[in-house]
Design a protein around this motif. Structure first.
Motif, PDB file in Angstrom:
ATOM      1  N   ALA A   4       0.827  -1.218   0.000  1.00 19.65           N
ATOM      2  CA  ALA A   4       0.000   0.000   0.000  1.00 19.65           C
ATOM      3  C   ALA A   4       0.848   1.249   0.000  1.00 19.65           C
ATOM      4  CB  ALA A   4      -0.939  -0.002   1.200  1.00 19.65           C
ATOM      5  N   THR A   5       2.147   1.093   0.403  1.00 17.81           N
ATOM      6  CA  THR A   5       3.025   2.265   0.430  1.00 17.81           C
ATOM      7  C   THR A   5       3.450   2.698  -0.957  1.00 17.81           C
ATOM      8  OG1 THR A   5       4.967   0.847   0.654  1.00 17.81           O
ATOM      9  CG2 THR A   5       3.932   1.634   2.690  1.00 17.81           C
ATOM     10  N   ILE A   6       3.211   1.834  -1.941  1.00 17.14           N
ATOM     11  CA  ILE A   6       3.663   2.147  -3.291  1.00 17.14           C
ATOM     12  C   ILE A   6       3.008   3.414  -3.817  1.00 17.14           C
ATOM     13  CG2 ILE A   6       3.645   1.341  -5.677  1.00 17.14           C
ATOM     14  CD1 ILE A   6       3.847  -1.497  -4.621  1.00 17.14           C
ATOM     15  N   ALA A   7       1.694   3.446  -3.688  1.00 14.49           N
ATOM     16  CA  ALA A   7       0.930   4.533  -4.309  1.00 14.49           C
ATOM     17  C   ALA A   7       0.624   5.675  -3.368  1.00 14.49           C
ATOM     18  CB  ALA A   7      -0.382   3.986  -4.874  1.00 14.49           C
ATOM     19  N   LYS A   8       1.133   5.620  -2.143  1.00  9.49           N
ATOM     20  CA  LYS A   8       0.843   6.659  -1.160  1.00  9.49           C
ATOM     21  C   LYS A   8       1.607   7.926  -1.496  1.00  9.49           C
ATOM     22  CE  LYS A   8       0.853   7.590   3.806  1.00  9.49           C
ATOM     23  NZ  LYS A   8       1.203   7.051   5.122  1.00  9.49           N
ATOM     24  N   GLU A  76      -2.707   4.226 -19.177  1.00  9.18           N
ATOM     25  CA  GLU A  76      -1.932   5.312 -18.575  1.00  9.18           C
ATOM     26  C   GLU A  76      -1.785   5.145 -17.074  1.00  9.18           C
ATOM     27  OE1 GLU A  76      -2.230   9.192 -19.958  1.00  9.18           O
ATOM     28  OE2 GLU A  76      -2.648   8.631 -22.038  1.00  9.18           O
ATOM     29  N   ARG A  77      -2.707   4.461 -16.424  1.00  2.87           N
ATOM     30  CA  ARG A  77      -2.520   4.161 -15.008  1.00  2.87           C
ATOM     31  C   ARG A  77      -1.361   3.195 -14.796  1.00  2.87           C
ATOM     32  NH1 ARG A  77      -3.873   7.432 -10.897  1.00  2.87           N
ATOM     33  NH2 ARG A  77      -5.849   8.444 -11.340  1.00  2.87           N
ATOM     34  N   ALA A  78      -0.999   2.459 -15.850  1.00  2.00           N
ATOM     35  CA  ALA A  78       0.172   1.585 -15.773  1.00  2.00           C
ATOM     36  C   ALA A  78       1.422   2.245 -16.353  1.00  2.00           C
ATOM     37  CB  ALA A  78      -0.101   0.283 -16.513  1.00  2.00           C
ATOM     38  N   GLY A  79       1.287   3.509 -16.779  1.00  2.00           N
ATOM     39  CA  GLY A  79       2.446   4.256 -17.237  1.00  2.00           C
ATOM     40  C   GLY A  79       2.688   4.249 -18.730  1.00  2.00           C
ATOM     41  N   SER A 240       0.687   1.188  -9.380  1.00  2.00           N
ATOM     42  CA  SER A 240       2.044   1.476  -8.893  1.00  2.00           C
ATOM     43  C   SER A 240       3.037   1.522 -10.047  1.00  2.00           C
ATOM     44  CB  SER A 240       2.467   0.427  -7.866  1.00  2.00           C
ATOM     45  OG  SER A 240       2.720  -0.834  -8.487  1.00  2.00           O
ATOM     46  N   CYS A 241       2.758   0.754 -11.110  1.00  6.70           N
ATOM     47  CA  CYS A 241       3.645   0.757 -12.273  1.00  6.70           C
ATOM     48  C   CYS A 241       3.595   2.100 -13.008  1.00  6.70           C
ATOM     49  CB  CYS A 241       3.266  -0.369 -13.226  1.00  6.70           C
ATOM     50  SG  CYS A 241       3.453  -2.026 -12.529  1.00  6.70           S
ATOM     51  N   GLY A 242       2.497   2.822 -12.869  1.00  5.95           N
ATOM     52  CA  GLY A 242       2.382   4.128 -13.496  1.00  5.95           C
ATOM     53  C   GLY A 242       2.830   5.265 -12.599  1.00  5.95           C
ATOM     54  N   GLU A 243       2.959   4.999 -11.309  1.00 10.54           N
ATOM     55  CA  GLU A 243       3.393   6.045 -10.376  1.00 10.54           C
ATOM     56  C   GLU A 243       4.890   5.946 -10.079  1.00 10.54           C
ATOM     57  OE1 GLU A 243       1.734   8.543  -9.237  1.00 10.54           O
ATOM     58  OE2 GLU A 243      -0.275   8.021  -9.922  1.00 10.54           O
ATOM     59  N   ASN A 244       5.344   4.738  -9.729  1.00  4.58           N
ATOM     60  CA  ASN A 244       6.755   4.551  -9.382  1.00  4.58           C
ATOM     61  C   ASN A 244       7.149   3.103  -9.665  1.00  4.58           C
ATOM     62  OD1 ASN A 244       9.326   4.464  -8.233  1.00  4.58           O
ATOM     63  ND2 ASN A 244       8.750   5.819  -6.542  1.00  4.58           N
ATOM     64  N   PRO A 245       7.488   2.789 -10.906  1.00  6.41           N
ATOM     65  CA  PRO A 245       7.794   1.402 -11.250  1.00  6.41           C
ATOM     66  C   PRO A 245       9.019   0.847 -10.533  1.00  6.41           C
ATOM     67  CG  PRO A 245       8.298   2.878 -13.077  1.00  6.41           C
ATOM     68  CD  PRO A 245       7.551   3.681 -12.073  1.00  6.41           C
ATOM     69  N   VAL A 246       9.972   1.702 -10.217  1.00  2.00           N
ATOM     70  CA  VAL A 246      11.162   1.236  -9.498  1.00  2.00           C
ATOM     71  C   VAL A 246      10.773   0.727  -8.116  1.00  2.00           C
ATOM     72  CG1 VAL A 246      13.382   1.926  -8.523  1.00  2.00           C
ATOM     73  CG2 VAL A 246      12.704   2.757 -10.784  1.00  2.00           C
ATOM     74  N   ALA A 401      -7.086  22.239 -17.710  1.00  3.62           N
ATOM     75  CA  ALA A 401      -5.704  21.775 -17.694  1.00  3.62           C
ATOM     76  C   ALA A 401      -4.989  22.061 -16.375  1.00  3.62           C
ATOM     77  CB  ALA A 401      -4.927  22.401 -18.845  1.00  3.62           C
ATOM     78  N   GLN A 402      -5.386  23.130 -15.685  1.00  9.88           N
ATOM     79  CA  GLN A 402      -4.670  23.517 -14.469  1.00  9.88           C
ATOM     80  C   GLN A 402      -4.983  22.618 -13.281  1.00  9.88           C
ATOM     81  OE1 GLN A 402      -2.325  25.889 -14.625  1.00  9.88           O
ATOM     82  NE2 GLN A 402      -2.831  25.954 -16.799  1.00  9.88           N
ATOM     83  N   ARG A 403      -5.999  21.782 -13.356  1.00 10.55           N
ATOM     84  CA  ARG A 403      -6.392  20.955 -12.223  1.00 10.55           C
ATOM     85  C   ARG A 403      -6.107  19.473 -12.462  1.00 10.55           C
ATOM     86  NH1 ARG A 403      -9.292  23.322  -8.445  1.00 10.55           N
ATOM     87  NH2 ARG A 403     -10.108  21.309  -7.741  1.00 10.55           N
ATOM     88  N   LEU A 404      -5.238  19.165 -13.408  1.00 14.06           N
ATOM     89  CA  LEU A 404      -5.001  17.780 -13.777  1.00 14.06           C
ATOM     90  C   LEU A 404      -3.737  17.245 -13.126  1.00 14.06           C
ATOM     91  CD1 LEU A 404      -5.827  17.997 -17.583  1.00 14.06           C
ATOM     92  CD2 LEU A 404      -7.348  17.365 -15.708  1.00 14.06           C
ATOM     93  N   ARG A 405      -3.757  15.947 -12.829  1.00 13.00           N
ATOM     94  CA  ARG A 405      -2.567  15.274 -12.325  1.00 13.00           C
ATOM     95  C   ARG A 405      -2.472  13.894 -12.960  1.00 13.00           C
ATOM     96  NH1 ARG A 405      -0.833  11.221  -9.595  1.00 13.00           N
ATOM     97  NH2 ARG A 405       1.020  11.311  -8.304  1.00 13.00           N
ATOM     98  N   MET A 406      -1.570  13.749 -13.888  1.00 13.43           N
ATOM     99  CA  MET A 406      -1.371  12.475 -14.551  1.00 13.43           C
ATOM    100  C   MET A 406      -0.499  11.568 -13.679  1.00 13.43           C
ATOM    101  SD  MET A 406       1.392  13.763 -17.408  1.00 13.43           S
ATOM    102  CE  MET A 406       1.410  12.198 -18.255  1.00 13.43           C
ATOM    103  N   PRO A 407      -0.542  10.241 -13.897  1.00 12.75           N
ATOM    104  CA  PRO A 407       0.378   9.348 -13.180  1.00 12.75           C
ATOM    105  C   PRO A 407       1.817   9.793 -13.389  1.00 12.75           C
ATOM    106  CG  PRO A 407      -1.320   8.075 -14.305  1.00 12.75           C
ATOM    107  CD  PRO A 407      -1.508   9.503 -14.738  1.00 12.75           C
ATOM    108  N   LYS A 408       2.615   9.743 -12.331  1.00  8.15           N
ATOM    109  CA  LYS A 408       3.939  10.359 -12.361  1.00  8.15           C
ATOM    110  C   LYS A 408       4.880   9.736 -13.382  1.00  8.15           C
ATOM    111  CE  LYS A 408       3.855  11.946  -7.559  1.00  8.15           C
ATOM    112  NZ  LYS A 408       4.479  11.851  -6.218  1.00  8.15           N
TER     113      LYS A 408
END
Length: 420
Positions: A4-8, A76-79, A240-246, A401-408
């Motif tokens: 659960a810490t992956i996507a926090k 895109e949720r998977a990156g 988690s693969c789209g936020e921080n795959p490492v 556009a100013q209120r958007l947050r895509m997977p990192k």
């Protein structure tokens, strides 16, 4: 360590998208838009903007857009950025029509999903395995799908009865249904043209009238996607693969596998949207049938901030504007100009309250131009009606556009073990 810490998110870093709109606020905004729409209908006499038929057509137009958007959401949720949604939809239209003509509409639906998934496999191999730029791969897939389907149509449809190199023979219908008693009652109420009551009746009636079974399936996929991605361990690992795959790999997640799964599911959704176009929306395959709906679906996903609920609202908005074109809505679009002008006035007030005076001044100028356009004309050219869905797409994306947050990690290349 728990997965659960992956996507926090890190504290103090809410993301570029800012705060999300709460459900009560969202409901108030929707209610306000409905009231303004009812006022505009009474002023202009354009009763068609909230008629049951208009809303039913809007739902049918929104389904392929929403399915394409859901496909983009999974990828895109998977990156993986999936610009190739248009090409996957094209494959879905052709494979759906080809199989539907020979073996029945439900078989066509299955083959449409398979066709979109085959295109997705190519995109996944290029982007995940060979690290090709996601945009380049998606554009190439769109071009490839268009060429392949045109080539295949010459051998499959050209010699068939009522077919040609650009059109398939007619496909049997999946059938439609209404909610007994309720659909007719709401349509009667809508025909009375009462303030707000008739508009609500038209909205609800359009959602339960002349329904295809595939429409019900498509609508059910929205909450199903939310549940799988946000309430299951599988969805957590995929996101988690789209936020921080490492970090995901360090916790034992097979990043490549989840990216492949997400992209293939993405293609299946887009292919289902294509099959809907050729089997339900028109009962034939036509060359150029998707008409950019894959791109509009991607826009709906971005408008929805990579969330299923917001995506559904975006698909509904774009489907509604598309339905104005489908139902010959020059008068309705003229009324829509007045509605947009009034909404822009509300936007001016909001921006001034936020002390954003320059954007408020620009919005006020645009609103004034819209009022002048409405007052100085009695109708709009057909070219404007045809372009309305695409113009609305651009306007909505620019304003949100100013209120958007895509997977990192969306669109970033990933190599196994790169965190070591």
């Amino acid at each position: 360590m728990s997965t659960a810490t992956i996507a926090k998110p890190k504290s103090g870093q809410p993301g570029k998208g800012g705060r999300r709109m709460s459900l009560p606020v969202l409901l108030l905004v929707i209610a306000g838009v409905l009231i303004l729409t009812s006022v505009v209908r009474l002023i202009t006499g354009a009763d068609g903007i909230t008629s049951t038929g208009q809303m039913s057509t809007a739902l049918r137009a929104a389904v392929p857009i929403g399915l394409a958007g859901l496909g983009g959401l999974w990828a895109e949720r998977a990156g993986v950025v999936n610009i190739g949604l248009e090409g996957m939809m094209i494959l879905g239209t052709w494979f759906g029509a080809w199989a539907g003509y020979q073996w029945g509409p439900w078989t066509g639906v299955v083959f449409g999903i398979v066709g979109g998934a085959l295109g997705a496999v190519l995109h996944a191999i290029a982007t995940v395995t060979f690290k090709v730029n996601h945009i380049v791969s998606g554009v190439a897939l769109n071009i490839l799908a268009l060429g392949v389907t045109r080539y295949l149509s010459k051998f499959t449809f050209e010699g068939a009865p009522q077919g040609s190199s650009k059109q398939s023979p007619p496909i049997d219908s999946l059938g439609t249904f209404d909610i007994p008693g309720l659909s007719s009652g709401l349509e009667t109420l809508n025909d009375k043209h009462w303030f707000l009551v008739s508009d609500l009746a038209g909205l609800v009636g359009g959602l339960i009238t002349n329904l295809s079974p595939l429409t019900v399936v498509a609508v059910a996929l929205v909450p199903a996607t939310w549940y799988v991605l946000w309430r299951t361990s599988f969805g957590l690992r995929l996101r988690s693969c789209g936020e921080n795959p490492v970090a995901a790999e360090s916790l034992g997640v097979n990043v490549y596998k989840y990216k492949y799964i997400a992209v293939i599911i993405s293609g299946g959704f887009a292919g289902l949207g294509g099959a809907f176009l050729s089997i339900v929306a028109s009962n034939v395959y036509l060359d150029g049938q998707t008409a950019g709906r894959g791109y509009i679906g991607l826009a709906a996903m971005i408008f929805g901030n990579w969330m299923p609920g917001g995506l559904a609202l975006g698909a509904g908005l774009f489907g509604y504007t598309d339905s104005l074109n489908l139902r010959g809505g020059a008068t309705n679009v003229h009324a829509l100009i007045l509605l947009i002008a009034i909404l822009l006035v509300a936007g001016v007030a909001y921006l001034a309250w936020r002390k954003k005076y320059v954007p408020a001044a620009i919005t006020a100028a645009v609103s004034a131009l819209m009022f002048i356009w409405y007052v100085s004309t009695d109708d709009v050219p057909n070219q404007v009606v045809t372009a309305t869905p695409y113009v609305v797409t651009l306007l909505v994306l620019s304003l949100s556009a100013q209120r958007l947050r895509m997977p990192k990690a969306d669109g970033l290349p990933y190599r196994k073990g790169q965190g070591k």
